[in-house]
Design an enzyme around this catalytic site. Structure first.
Site, PDB file in Angstrom:
ATOM      1  N   GLU A  31      -2.399  -2.656   3.129  1.00  0.00           N
ATOM      2  CA  GLU A  31      -2.791  -2.248   4.521  1.00  0.00           C
ATOM      3  C   GLU A  31      -1.963  -3.359   5.320  1.00  0.00           C
ATOM      4  O   GLU A  31      -2.833  -5.123   4.992  1.00  0.00           O
ATOM      5  CB  GLU A  31      -3.612  -2.208   4.724  1.00  0.00           C
ATOM      6  CG  GLU A  31      -4.126  -0.550   4.086  1.00  0.00           C
ATOM      7  CD  GLU A  31      -5.777  -0.143   4.370  1.00  0.00           C
ATOM      8  OE1 GLU A  31      -6.454  -0.824   5.014  1.00  0.00           O
ATOM      9  OE2 GLU A  31      -6.071   0.517   3.705  1.00  0.00           O
ATOM     10  N   ASP A  83      -4.140  -0.278  -4.866  1.00  0.00           N
ATOM     11  CA  ASP A  83      -4.440  -0.811  -3.855  1.00  0.00           C
ATOM     12  C   ASP A  83      -5.317  -1.902  -3.865  1.00  0.00           C
ATOM     13  O   ASP A  83      -6.122  -2.493  -4.229  1.00  0.00           O
ATOM     14  CB  ASP A  83      -5.619   0.263  -3.083  1.00  0.00           C
ATOM     15  CG  ASP A  83      -5.202   0.912  -1.762  1.00  0.00           C
ATOM     16  OD1 ASP A  83      -4.163   0.323  -1.341  1.00  0.00           O
ATOM     17  OD2 ASP A  83      -5.344   1.886  -1.210  1.00  0.00           O
ATOM     18  N   ASP A 133      -7.909   3.353  -2.999  1.00  0.00           N
ATOM     19  CA  ASP A 133      -9.457   2.404  -1.967  1.00  0.00           C
ATOM     20  C   ASP A 133      -9.962   3.246  -1.689  1.00  0.00           C
ATOM     21  O   ASP A 133     -11.302   3.775  -1.935  1.00  0.00           O
ATOM     22  CB  ASP A 133      -9.252   1.226  -1.473  1.00  0.00           C
ATOM     23  CG  ASP A 133      -8.630   1.257   0.196  1.00  0.00           C
ATOM     24  OD1 ASP A 133      -8.548   2.613  -0.320  1.00  0.00           O
ATOM     25  OD2 ASP A 133      -9.024  -0.086   0.309  1.00  0.00           O
ATOM     26  N   SER A 134      -9.679   4.845  -1.725  1.00  0.00           N
ATOM     27  CA  SER A 134     -10.259   5.651  -1.177  1.00  0.00           C
ATOM     28  C   SER A 134     -10.995   6.526  -2.323  1.00  0.00           C
ATOM     29  O   SER A 134     -11.850   7.619  -2.065  1.00  0.00           O
ATOM     30  CB  SER A 134      -9.206   6.961  -1.173  1.00  0.00           C
ATOM     31  OG  SER A 134      -8.002   6.798  -2.277  1.00  0.00           O
ATOM     32  N   LYS A 140      -0.279  -2.076  -3.381  1.00  0.00           N
ATOM     33  CA  LYS A 140       0.013  -2.110  -1.924  1.00  0.00           C
ATOM     34  C   LYS A 140      -1.115  -2.162  -1.025  1.00  0.00           C
ATOM     35  O   LYS A 140      -2.368  -3.102  -1.577  1.00  0.00           O
ATOM     36  CB  LYS A 140      -0.622   0.380  -1.427  1.00  0.00           C
ATOM     37  CG  LYS A 140      -0.890  -0.038  -0.294  1.00  0.00           C
ATOM     38  CD  LYS A 140      -0.997   1.998  -0.101  1.00  0.00           C
ATOM     39  CE  LYS A 140      -2.436   2.569  -0.436  1.00  0.00           C
ATOM     40  NZ  LYS A 140      -2.724   1.279   1.133  1.00  0.00           N
ATOM     41  N   GLU A 160       0.341   6.042   8.344  1.00  0.00           N
ATOM     42  CA  GLU A 160      -1.154   7.292   8.094  1.00  0.00           C
ATOM     43  C   GLU A 160      -1.166   7.103   9.498  1.00  0.00           C
ATOM     44  O   GLU A 160      -0.958   6.254  10.054  1.00  0.00           O
ATOM     45  CB  GLU A 160      -2.138   6.433   7.319  1.00  0.00           C
ATOM     46  CG  GLU A 160      -3.290   7.701   7.203  1.00  0.00           C
ATOM     47  CD  GLU A 160      -4.294   6.612   6.173  1.00  0.00           C
ATOM     48  OE1 GLU A 160      -3.985   5.811   5.319  1.00  0.00           O
ATOM     49  OE2 GLU A 160      -5.487   7.655   6.859  1.00  0.00           O
TER      50      GLU A 160
HETATM   51  O1  KIV Z   1      -7.085   5.417   0.037  1.00  0.00           O
HETATM   52  C1  KIV Z   1      -6.101   5.518  -0.743  1.00  0.00           C
HETATM   53  O2  KIV Z   1      -6.413   6.946  -1.024  1.00  0.00           O
HETATM   54  C2  KIV Z   1      -4.825   5.505   0.721  1.00  0.00           C
HETATM   55  C3  KIV Z   1      -3.888   6.553   0.873  1.00  0.00           C
HETATM   56  C4  KIV Z   1      -4.611   7.902   1.989  1.00  0.00           C
HETATM   57  C5  KIV Z   1      -2.397   6.309   1.271  1.00  0.00           C
HETATM   58  O3  KIV Z   1      -4.518   4.620   1.384  1.00  0.00           O
END
Ligand code: KIV
Length: 257
Positions: free
Chosen positions: A112, A80, A41-42, A110, A179
């Protein structure tokens, strides 16, 4: 790569992971032999001009995940779970995961969160959805945290991170992203769990490393986190390309007769 191969790399060699958001970058990363491509989600901050990952929606994640998987990477593609889904009711998180896999083509999601999310993650894994955990700094909590910082400095945080990692392993995660975790705690976590801990800003004692692709390639106009090492100068190459093109057009050197 599948989740089993990634898990089996623990103790063998470091896992090499990065982020990808589009077909071009995914293809180049895949051709370079990266093990795991995270459609993070970056994407919100690196590509879409947002100031955090919180604004990223499921539709955006589906759009970018599909762009990455369309090139059929050999790497494992993980998508994500965007902000707001993880603590929603189980049906909502299940449906979001299902869409990222069925429509986006991801092989895993993924999420969090640690101990509190373990029961939900266990249900997802039991339904056939592979999950990569994410502990330590969780950027989706930015509005609560107020800023980015290291985790695992105090005894309380150390204890809770160990509990988080153990709970995620027991819930069936095939790996965990750690992280911004104190390096000594990372060493302990890596020794404690039997699944890979893939670090970002968490020192060298991890089972693998992940860096945001724009950061590692030097393809960013923003200040980089202190732990980032750049392995390319893409911004410079892009600026030079645009400047040379402009010169050629203004000087009537392009196009040729
Ligand atoms: O969204 C992302 O790029 C991440 C990484 C920082 C692991 O969660």
């Amino acid at each position: 790569m599948n989740t089993k191969n990634i898990k089996a790399l623990k103790g063998q060699r470091p896992i090499v992971a990065t982020t990808a958001y589009d077909a071009v970058l995914a293809k180049l990363a895949d051709q370079s032999g990266i093990d795991l491509l995270l459609v993070g989600d970056s994407v919100g901050t690196t590509q879409l001009g947002f100031d955090s990952t919180v604004q990223v929606t499921l539709e955006m994640m589906l759009h970018h995940t599909a762009a990455v998987t369309r090139i059929n990477p050999k790497a494992l593609v993980v998508a994500d779970m965007p902000f707001g889904y993880s603590f929603d009711d189980y049906e909502t998180i299940f449906n979001a995961s299902r869409r990222l896999i069925q429509e986006g083509g991801a092989s895993a999601v993924k999420i969090e969160g640690g101990l509190k999310l373990a029961p939900t993650i266990q249900r997802l894994v039991d339904s056939g959805i592979p999950v990569l955990g994410h502990i330590g700094l969780m950027p989706q909590q930015i509005k609560i945290l107020g800023g980015y910082r290291k985790f695992g400095k105090t005894e309380v945080e150390k204890k809770s991170l160990i509990e988080d990692a153990r709970a995620l392993e027991a819930a069936g995660c095939f790996g965990i992203i750690g992280e911004m975790i104190e390096a000594e705690l990372t060493r302990k976590l890596t020794e404690t769990i039997n699944i890979p801990l893939i670090g970002i800003g968490s020192g060298s004692h991890c089972d693998g490393q992940i860096l945001v692709s724009n950061d590692l390639l030097g393809f960013s106009t923003e200040k980089l986190p202190s732990f980032v090492q750049t392995f390319g100068e893409v911004s410079k190459a892009v600026s030079k390309g645009f400047e040379d093109y402009k010169k050629a057009v203004l000087g009537r050197n392009y196009p040729s007769e």
